[in-house]
Design an enzyme around this catalytic site. Sequence first.
Site, PDB file in Angstrom:
ATOM      1  N   ILE A 246      41.215  20.968 -20.573  1.00 26.77           N
ATOM      2  CA  ILE A 246      42.293  21.181 -21.549  1.00 26.77           C
ATOM      3  C   ILE A 246      43.344  20.141 -21.194  1.00 26.77           C
ATOM      4  CG2 ILE A 246      44.047  22.751 -22.450  1.00 26.77           C
ATOM      5  CD1 ILE A 246      42.287  25.072 -21.684  1.00 26.77           C
ATOM      6  N   PRO A 247      43.484  19.086 -22.007  1.00 28.71           N
ATOM      7  CA  PRO A 247      44.193  17.874 -21.560  1.00 28.71           C
ATOM      8  C   PRO A 247      45.717  17.934 -21.652  1.00 28.71           C
ATOM      9  CG  PRO A 247      43.344  17.539 -23.765  1.00 28.71           C
ATOM     10  CD  PRO A 247      42.866  18.912 -23.334  1.00 28.71           C
ATOM     11  N   CYS A 248      46.321  18.792 -20.827  1.00 25.11           N
ATOM     12  CA  CYS A 248      47.782  18.867 -20.823  1.00 25.11           C
ATOM     13  C   CYS A 248      48.402  17.582 -20.282  1.00 25.11           C
ATOM     14  CB  CYS A 248      48.254  20.077 -20.024  1.00 25.11           C
ATOM     15  SG  CYS A 248      47.662  20.147 -18.325  1.00 25.11           S
ATOM     16  N   HIS A 249      47.611  16.760 -19.599  1.00 26.36           N
ATOM     17  CA  HIS A 249      48.135  15.492 -19.080  1.00 26.36           C
ATOM     18  C   HIS A 249      48.460  14.501 -20.191  1.00 26.36           C
ATOM     19  CE1 HIS A 249      43.736  15.054 -19.434  1.00 26.36           C
ATOM     20  NE2 HIS A 249      43.969  13.778 -19.671  1.00 26.36           N
TER      21      HIS A 249
END
Length: 282
Positions: A246-249
């Site tokens: 889950i690409p919160c970056h």
Amino acid sequence: MDNNNFDFDRIAKAIDFISKNIKKQPSLEEVAEAVHLSPYHFQRMFTEWAGVSPKKFLQFLTIEYAKKVLEKSPSKTLAEAAELTGLSTTSRLHDLFVNIEGMTPGEYKNGGENLTIRYSIRNSQFGDYLIASTGKGISNLFFFDGEEKKVVEELKASWTNASIIEDVDEDQTKVARFFANDFNDSEKIKLHLKGTAFQIKVWEALLKIPQGALTSYGQIAGSINQANASRAVGTAIGSNPVGFIIPCHRVIKNVGGIGEFRWGSQRKKAMIGWEASQLPPY
């Protein structure tokens, strides 16, 4: 722990040195010296990690890179931003059909009672991580530096009533192949998440950000029709239980700063730069 995996600590130090000296455009020799490696060894190690040379990687590691992405599409939707960057059909997570399977209210309330969670400790190009699964999908992916015991305790605190054992299953193995770029596009990585309805909605929005693209907290809030809830959105992003997948970056400050990251700003910079370096030229 796999000692044959790439030395993320050295990579992180190199990224930090490059970021602090970006205006000077440090040479290969200067960066190698900063991490106490020969230029030849550093070039080889970095290229194995990123798939591109340190010189080419420079352009993806600065705050200016993040600013330019947003400057090109300050009022665009996420879909329009993807099209603008030529990524509408190349989003890694989109192409891999990542699914979210949220927990029921009852499961959330009882903290995973009657649920068995399996976990293992692994290594990636972004350092060590703990990965956990429920049989329905991946529930947690926590990066960590140092002591394994602390990250295991963090997992247990997230699932107070679940039975937690050290074991490996196919879902965990899929993620390991995902990190190693040995993943079949027809496969699915399923997620089994414990969160509120609002958190699940925010995490779903994160999955729609294409690889190589960046967005802001405000844009995420707008995409879920909560334009005035940027702070709540930021809290939900900071609570993301499954790092990188889950690409919160890919979410940064609206003013162009890299923003905070649950697992450290250096790791966030490395993820942004590595993903950008994997894109085909356009």
